[in-house]
Design an enzyme around this catalytic site. Structure first.
Site, mmCIF file in Angstrom:
data_model
loop_
_atom_site.group_PDB
_atom_site.id
_atom_site.type_symbol
_atom_site.label_atom_id
_atom_site.label_comp_id
_atom_site.label_asym_id
_atom_site.label_seq_id
_atom_site.Cartn_x
_atom_site.Cartn_y
_atom_site.Cartn_z
ATOM 1 N N TYR A 107 -4.595 4.846 8.019
ATOM 2 C CA TYR A 107 -5.898 4.203 8.181
ATOM 3 C C TYR A 107 -6.633 4.734 9.408
ATOM 4 C CZ TYR A 107 -3.750 1.183 4.724
ATOM 5 O OH TYR A 107 -3.114 0.713 3.618
ATOM 6 N N TYR B 157 -3.438 -3.341 -10.162
ATOM 7 C CA TYR B 157 -3.360 -2.994 -8.739
ATOM 8 C C TYR B 157 -2.573 -4.051 -7.974
ATOM 9 C CZ TYR B 157 -4.755 -2.292 -3.894
ATOM 10 O OH TYR B 157 -4.736 -2.117 -2.527
ATOM 11 N N VAL C 67 1.250 -3.410 4.146
ATOM 12 C CA VAL C 67 1.213 -4.645 4.920
ATOM 13 C C VAL C 67 2.464 -5.492 4.716
ATOM 14 C CG1 VAL C 67 -1.297 -4.727 5.019
ATOM 15 C CG2 VAL C 67 -0.089 -5.878 3.140
ATOM 16 N N LYS D 61 0.245 3.415 -2.998
ATOM 17 C CA LYS D 61 -1.010 4.155 -3.226
ATOM 18 C C LYS D 61 -0.822 5.667 -3.393
ATOM 19 C CE LYS D 61 -3.815 0.734 -0.753
ATOM 20 N NZ LYS D 61 -4.566 0.452 0.492
ATOM 21 N N SER E 11 0.802 -1.235 0.000
ATOM 22 C CA SER E 11 0.000 0.000 0.000
ATOM 23 C C SER E 11 0.829 1.276 0.000
ATOM 24 C CB SER E 11 -0.947 0.018 1.209
ATOM 25 O OG SER E 11 -1.971 -0.930 1.045
#
Length: 420
Positions: A261, A209, A279, A88, A85
């Site tokens: 998050y 992705y 992660v 992103k 991530s």
């Protein structure tokens, strides 16, 4: 024999810190790693992606890259891991750079979701809440212009490689593992398709992705990527402008509010550096105008963030003074000095570095308040050592030339043409 440390820390060495194990900055970073290891924050390696369950949980490294391109590191900062991530915000940047902030904003919001990274978080308009949760990131990937998923991934890989300053490789095993088990992301993509946020096929968004998340990086690469955002879009190692300043600011703003998050609020209070976790155990952080930071440690806390990485960045923020809302106890001024010619009475004010509104306001105050400036006084504003003028500073300085009032005559010394 004298040694020029800055000469040793050049772009010619992709891992200059490894040649300077005794460098004071590397030693300071190593001390942070040692402190965090002793505190032993709890965490567990991600196992919902089967291939990630095999990583060594004891790996722990940190790297920093300044906006001047100086690189430092400690621990396992050259150990490869998948970006996950952390990709992103950089894909978001590519979409913003290509399509514009307004166009991307029609499909993806910028609000914190308060949910887990894989939560179902859509706003009243059917947009994913932000580009840093999975739903928003899948839509963001789909916005990269391409004929199909393969071409889209090629564009993303090229863009992320420009951020990192080197060609990034795909970890095929992790990609296949994610593609075989990513049912939650499949559902999120289908839901985004149903709200019209996603306008490609699910496959053409989801496959690139999974691939972008499976690119291999190390903590140094991640620090270079963060430093590119911190320097307003210019990669400080390669010197290439990757994105514009407005895009870099937009990305950093979203990272500050959404990057960690459902821990983003606590992160902003305790660490105060725009950041994004993955992660795979990595975290990228970008201190605007100062440093990019990359941390790697696989065990995650219950929010999906690297537990040791969070602890390391908390200590860095406190000890290195990197919280973006901290201010120095003594104000930093762009006014380098004031000189008065005793013969003519001319007052010269010397500016340095970046000149913004605060600096220009101080300049005007000094001109009008100093006892040396009276009716008919000649004033020179010397920009020889200034490096950049903010638009408002350029406007105010131009206005000062035309009419400052009080009979004060202002001349601007601008050898670099900063006024334009």
């Amino acid at each position: 024999m004298s040694i020029d440390l800055d000469a040793l820390l050049t772009d010619d060495d992709p891992a200059p810190s490894t040649a300077l194990a005794g460098h004071p900055v590397n030693a300071a970073l190593a001390r942070v790693l040692d402190d965090v290891r002793r505190s032993d924050p709890p965490g567990a390696v991600a196992d919902y992606i089967p291939q990630l369950a095999h990583v060594d949980p004891d790996r722990f490294g940190i790297a920093t890259v300044s906006v001047a391109g100086h690189s430092y590191g400690a621990g396992d900062h050259r150990t490869p891991f998948t970006i996950q991530s952390i990709s992103k915000p950089f894909v978001y940047a590519l979409a913003l750079q290509t399509l514009g902030i307004e166009a991307v904003g029609e499909r993806i919001g910028v609000e914190p979701s308060g949910e887990a990274f894989n939560g179902i978080s859509f706003d009243a308009q059917g947009r994913p809440e932000n580009p840093l949760i999975n739903a928003g990131a899948i839509v963001c990937t789909s916005l990269i212009p391409a004929a199909d998923g393969a071409e889209r991934f090629a564009a993303i890989r090229a863009g992320l490689s420009r951020f990192a300053g080197r060609e990034l490789e795909l970890d095929d095993a992790v990609y296949l593992s994610e593609a075989a088990t990513g049912f939650r992301n499949l559902a999120l993509a289908a839901l985004a398709r149903s709200t019209d946020a996603l306008r490609t096929t699910v496959e053409d968004a989801l496959d690139p992705y999974f691939r972008q998340c499976s690119l291999l990086v190390d903590a140094h690469d991640v620090a270079v990527m963060g430093a590119t955002l911190a320097s307003g879009g210019v990669n400080p190692v390669t010197g290439e402008r990757v994105i514009s300043e407005p895009v870099a600011r937009q990305v950093l703003s979203v990272m500050a509010g959404c990057g960690m998050y459902d821990r983003s609020g606590a992160w902003l209070c305790t660490v105060g550096i725009p950041a994004k976790s993955g992660v795979g155990g990595g975290i990228v952080a970008a201190s605007p105008g100062e440093y990019g930071i990359g941390v790697f440690s696989p065990p995650l806390d219950d929010a999906g963030n690297s537990s040791r990485g969070v602890a390391a960045l908390q200590q860095l923020s406190d000890e290195f003074g990197l919280h973006m809302l901290s201010r120095p106890l003594t104000a930093v001024t762009a006014l380098a000095g004031i000189d008065v010619d005793p013969a003519s009475g001319r007052v010269t004010l010397r500016l340095r570095g970046e000149v913004d509104f605060v600096a220009t306001e101080q300049l005007v105050h000094e001109i009008l308040s100093t006892g040396q400036v009276r009716i008919g006084t000649a004033v020179t504003v010397d920009l020889t050592n200034a490096t950049r003028l903010a638009p408002v500073a350029r406007y105010l300085l131009t206005q000062m030339q035309h009419d400052l009032g009080y009979g004060v005559r202002v001349e601007i010394l601008d050898p670099s043409g900063l006024l334009g």
